[in-house]
Design an enzyme around this catalytic site. Structure first.
Site, PDB file in Angstrom:
ATOM      1  NE  ARG A  60      36.494  35.676  43.750  1.00  0.00           N
ATOM      2  CZ  ARG A  60      35.898  34.480  43.674  1.00  0.00           C
ATOM      3  NH1 ARG A  60      35.090  34.070  44.615  1.00  0.00           N
ATOM      4  NH2 ARG A  60      36.086  33.699  42.642  1.00  0.00           N
ATOM      5  N   GLY A  81      43.699  43.402  46.509  1.00  0.00           N
ATOM      6  CA  GLY A  81      44.987  43.189  47.152  1.00  0.00           C
ATOM      7  C   GLY A  81      45.256  41.800  47.680  1.00  0.00           C
ATOM      8  CB  CYS A  82      43.386  38.621  47.551  1.00  0.00           C
ATOM      9  SG  CYS A  82      41.856  39.348  48.172  1.00  0.00           S
ATOM     10  CB  THR A  83      47.356  38.447  43.980  1.00  0.00           C
ATOM     11  OG1 THR A  83      46.222  37.666  43.546  1.00  0.00           O
ATOM     12  CG2 THR A  83      48.629  37.864  43.377  1.00  0.00           C
ATOM     13  CB  THR A  86      48.704  35.562  48.642  1.00  0.00           C
ATOM     14  OG1 THR A  86      47.356  35.624  49.112  1.00  0.00           O
ATOM     15  CG2 THR A  86      49.159  34.121  48.576  1.00  0.00           C
TER      16      THR A  86
END
Length: 193
Positions: A60, A81-83, A86
């Protein structure tokens, strides 16, 4: 923990995920006909797409200035680390397309409403798919983790050729290098056809 900056991460301070075998069964699978809602207001059935598709999945994305889901989010292997992941796919989008990706999608179990805000805020040139009801996650038996009562997809990337998974990146660490690794693989393995 307050998430002031979602992009500046010292990966040496973040525990790396280990290969738990959770994605070992995916290569060679044919995708089921599951429809997911996308941030561009389409309904997408990955199994119906022609050509090469890249899908990167993550637990998320966070919101700048908001409190993390749990206090120790950064210490859960593979959570943080999702952002950055992305944004790396965003930054390499044109190169991924040039290397043969007919379609690129992000995927998480977050709601479409949340993802639509995030996609707009991050200026994503590709849609993000919501598997909030875990339909695709369960159908493919994607590796997941339970955090704060939520089922989240563990970070991975799939290369799909005409509904068949031909390559899997798992585990992924550090997340911001995933897009570059996918691009290198695409260049080394041109799509047949």
């Amino acid at each position: 923990m307050n998430q002031r900056n979602l992009l500046e991460v010292d990966w040496s301070q973040i525990p790396a995920p280990t290969d738990d075998g959770g994605a070992a069964h995916l290569k060679g699978l044919t995708l089921p006909p599951v429809r997911l809602v996308a941030t561009d207001d389409r309904s997408v059935t990955l199994s119906a797409l022609n050509g090469r598709t890249v899908v990167f999945a993550y637990p998320r994305t966070g919101e700048p200035g908001k409190i993390a889901l749990v206090d120790d989010w950064d210490m859960i292997p593979g959570a943080r680390g999702c952002t950055p992941q992305t944004c790396a796919f965003r930054d390499l989008f044109a190169e991924l397309k040039a290397a043969g990706a007919a379609h690129v999608f992000g995927l998480s179990t977050q709601s479409n409403e949340y993802q639509t805000e995030m996609a707009s805020r991050l200026h994503l040139p590709f849609p993000v798919l919501s598997d909030e009801k875990l339909v695709l996650t369960r159908a493919l038996n994607l590796p997941t983790m339970e955090v704060a009562g939520l089922t989240l997809i563990k970070r991975l990337a799939l290369i799909i050729d005409d509904a068949r998974i031909t390559h899997v990146f798992y585990p992924v660490f550090p997340p911001d290098r995933n897009a570059g690794d996918v691009l290198d693989w695409l260049k080394a393995n041109p799509a047949k056809g």
